[in-house]
Scaffold this motif. Structure first.
Motif: not given
Length: 289
Positions: A197-207, A209-212, A214-226
């Protein structure tokens, strides 16, 4: 920014794997317990007080969960060897022999017993024979037979009786050990479930980090389009300015040529043409001569 985020994510993943590996090693016994029998740790095995282990300080022992104050174990049964040290001939206290040894030596107690029997028999305090009902001869031969049998088979009989006596203790120890093993398995299973059950904490942390990432990649892509759109607009404005400049230059050249040609008269053109022809004739003559 993406590189910094990836570097921090790498460090977090490294720490995640380190913690996971340490917890995996600590739970190896619990995971293996599903396939093999659970082995109790040495500390728990020592505290089970299995036979022939004894509780020496039984008077000051505090029994956990006792229903009333002062409840505790009974004094341990002394070993046969310890009891044998305090007896002579299996029933005579050894301190009697020690008392005689200090005064008469080793043979003193036996001489005293023989002298006492002789005194009782000579004074007829103790009478024996086939005419008396106390069966002295039977008692003598019985004692002699028992002594001989004890010398030949006493050890074997004593071990057999000791085995019968300790069989119930070993049975209780086996029941207690089985109960302790079952409780230990339950505890290990609970610890394993808590660890999983304690591993869910690390799983949520990994998710997260992955979301961050992805958001950073989308921001840079949109910035490049602009940036590309703005660059295209600037390139268009620059191309328009270049075309305007070229049109202005060509128009100016055409206008100047028209003005110059308009300012030259027809007579002037004929005179200029005649002079050019004359010069060509002169050049031809020079070349032929």
């Amino acid at each position: 920014m993406l590189s910094r985020l990836a570097f921090s994510s790498g460090k977090e993943v490294t720490s995640l794997w380190t913690k996971t590996l340490s917890r995996s090693l600590s739970q190896a016994v619990a995971v293996a317990g599903d396939e093999t029998k659970v082995v109790l740790p040495q500390e728990i095995s020592d505290r089970m007080m299995k036979y022939p282990t004894r509780l020496q300080d039984w008077e000051s022992h505090k029994m956990p969960g006792a229903p009333y104050e002062g409840m505790g174990p009974l004094p341990p049964v002394p070993d046969y060897e310890d009891t044998k040290k305090d007896l002579k001939l299996y029933f005579i206290p050894k301190n009697w022999f020690d008392f005689f040894y200090e005064r008469t030596g080793v043979t003193g107690p036996y001489v005293f017993a023989g002298a006492l029997f002789t005194f009782l028999a000579s004074k007829e305090y103790y009478m024996f024979g086939h005419n008396y009902g106390h069966h002295s001869r039977q008692i003598f031969w019985t004692a002699l037979t028992v002594g001989y049998l004890n010398q030949q088979y006493g050890g074997m009989l004593r071990d057999q009786f000791e085995e019968w006596r300790t069989e119930k203790y070993r049975a209780m120890d086996s029941i207690k050990e089985e109960e302790v093993v079952n409780c230990y398995e339950v505890i290990e299973k609970l610890d394993l479930d808590k660890w999983r059950a304690g591993l869910s904490e690390f799983y949520n942390e990994a998710k997260q980090n992955n979301l961050q990432v992805m958001l950073e990649t989308a921001f840079l892509q949109r910035q490049a389009v602009v940036v590309n759109r703005i660059k295209q607009k600037l390139d268009y404005q620059l191309a328009v300015q270049q075309v305007d400049t070229e049109l202005a230059h060509s128009h100016m050249v055409e206008w100047i040529e028209g003005k110059v040609l308009g300012s030259i008269e027809a007579d002037t053109q004929a005179a200029t043409l005649d002079s050019c022809i004359a010069e060509l004739h002169v050049l031809a003559d020079k070349h032929s001569s």
